[in-house]
Design a protein around this motif. Structure first.
Motif, PDB file in Angstrom:
ATOM      1  N   GLY A  57     -11.105 -38.281  -8.310  1.00 12.62           N
ATOM      2  CA  GLY A  57     -11.083 -38.856  -6.971  1.00 12.62           C
ATOM      3  C   GLY A  57      -9.671 -39.210  -6.585  1.00 12.62           C
ATOM      4  N   SER A  59      -7.173 -40.600  -3.020  1.00 15.10           N
ATOM      5  CA  SER A  59      -7.016 -40.972  -1.620  1.00 15.10           C
ATOM      6  C   SER A  59      -5.564 -41.308  -1.356  1.00 15.10           C
ATOM      7  CB  SER A  59      -7.873 -42.192  -1.285  1.00 15.10           C
ATOM      8  OG  SER A  59      -7.645 -42.581   0.066  1.00 15.10           O
ATOM      9  N   PHE A  78      -9.108 -38.530   1.704  1.00 10.88           N
ATOM     10  CA  PHE A  78     -10.016 -39.103   0.706  1.00 10.88           C
ATOM     11  C   PHE A  78     -10.877 -37.984   0.142  1.00 10.88           C
ATOM     12  CE2 PHE A  78     -13.547 -41.619  -0.809  1.00 10.88           C
ATOM     13  CZ  PHE A  78     -12.995 -42.853  -1.125  1.00 10.88           C
ATOM     14  N   VAL A  80     -13.361 -36.690  -3.397  1.00 11.06           N
ATOM     15  CA  VAL A  80     -13.941 -36.768  -4.734  1.00 11.06           C
ATOM     16  C   VAL A  80     -14.330 -35.340  -5.102  1.00 11.06           C
ATOM     17  CG1 VAL A  80     -15.823 -37.657  -6.161  1.00 11.06           C
ATOM     18  CG2 VAL A  80     -14.756 -39.131  -4.444  1.00 11.06           C
ATOM     19  N   ARG A  85     -19.311 -36.059  -7.610  1.00  6.43           N
ATOM     20  CA  ARG A  85     -19.794 -36.934  -6.546  1.00  6.43           C
ATOM     21  C   ARG A  85     -21.031 -37.691  -7.014  1.00  6.43           C
ATOM     22  NH1 ARG A  85     -18.251 -32.739  -1.783  1.00  6.43           N
ATOM     23  NH2 ARG A  85     -16.017 -33.142  -1.978  1.00  6.43           N
ATOM     24  N   ALA A  90     -15.849 -42.860  -5.442  1.00  8.05           N
ATOM     25  CA  ALA A  90     -15.449 -43.192  -4.067  1.00  8.05           C
ATOM     26  C   ALA A  90     -15.512 -44.700  -3.832  1.00  8.05           C
ATOM     27  CB  ALA A  90     -16.333 -42.452  -3.062  1.00  8.05           C
ATOM     28  N   LYS A  91     -16.547 -45.340  -4.323  1.00 12.07           N
ATOM     29  CA  LYS A  91     -16.663 -46.794  -4.171  1.00 12.07           C
ATOM     30  C   LYS A  91     -15.578 -47.516  -4.952  1.00 12.07           C
ATOM     31  CE  LYS A  91     -19.776 -50.701  -4.110  1.00 12.07           C
ATOM     32  NZ  LYS A  91     -18.761 -51.464  -3.446  1.00 12.07           N
ATOM     33  N   THR A  94     -12.533 -47.303  -2.645  1.00 11.42           N
ATOM     34  CA  THR A  94     -12.568 -48.168  -1.458  1.00 11.42           C
ATOM     35  C   THR A  94     -12.513 -49.642  -1.850  1.00 11.42           C
ATOM     36  OG1 THR A  94     -14.997 -48.011  -1.324  1.00 11.42           O
ATOM     37  CG2 THR A  94     -13.708 -46.502   0.078  1.00 11.42           C
ATOM     38  N   ALA A 120     -19.562 -38.255   4.914  1.00 15.00           N
ATOM     39  CA  ALA A 120     -18.499 -39.264   4.892  1.00 15.00           C
ATOM     40  C   ALA A 120     -18.851 -40.430   5.795  1.00 15.00           C
ATOM     41  CB  ALA A 120     -17.168 -38.648   5.310  1.00 15.00           C
ATOM     42  N   TYR A 124     -18.925 -44.316   4.589  1.00 13.07           N
ATOM     43  CA  TYR A 124     -18.059 -45.351   5.154  1.00 13.07           C
ATOM     44  C   TYR A 124     -18.872 -46.464   5.824  1.00 13.07           C
ATOM     45  CZ  TYR A 124     -14.146 -42.302   4.082  1.00 13.07           C
ATOM     46  OH  TYR A 124     -13.225 -41.523   3.433  1.00 13.07           O
TER      47      TYR A 124
END
Length: 146
Positions: A57, A59, A78, A80, A85, A90-91, A94, A120, A124
């Motif tokens: 991942g 970003s 951003f 992954v 996935r 991703a979490k 963020t 996405a 988000y």
């Protein structure tokens, strides 16, 4: 999974294979290097998640100040890896960016997501992001886009 800030050109270039998942075949290593060389002096870093030594991942992250918002962070590019996935990478990114933004005294975190990227959008929204306006563009050179 381990999270790391990438701050050097060499660290970022090493993740080129993952970045290629975002762009067409005309996005070359040379173009990536040229862009990064211009971006790095302007508050650009990358946040990366590694699993067993592999970057899964990534970003981009910019910091800036605007009159209407004060200090902010902007998430950029951003990604992954498709094979990784739904594992939480991703979490992790963020959450890390949110903590970093709060520590820097940011009023907000901003990002762009293409209008048709519903996966996405859902992610988000679930992370507490919401659309505030429209990001208008006027394309001047279609051939120069990545």
């Amino acid at each position: 999974m381990e999270i790391k800030e990438l701050t050097t050109l060499e660290e970022m270039l090493a993740q080129f294979d993952l970045v290629q998942h975002l762009y067409s075949n005309n996005f070359t290593l040379e173009k990536y290097k040229a862009y990064l060389t211009e971006m790095l002096p302007h508050n650009y870093i990358q946040i990366a998640v590694f699993e067993e030594g592999q970057c899964i991942g990534l970003s981009g992250l910019w910091s800036g100040i605007k009159l209407w918002s004060g200090r902010y962070f902007e998430i950029d590019n951003f990604i992954v890896h498709p094979d990784h996935r739904s594992k939480g990478a991703a979490k992790i990114m963020t959450d890390y960016i949110k903590t970093k933004a709060e520590a820097a005294g940011c009023t907000m975190i901003v990002l762009d997501a293409f209008t048709g990227n519903f996966t996405a959008h859902r992610f988000y929204y679930n992370q507490g992001y919401y659309p505030r306006g429209f990001h208008f563009i006027k394309t001047l050179n279609e051939g120069g886009l990545s």
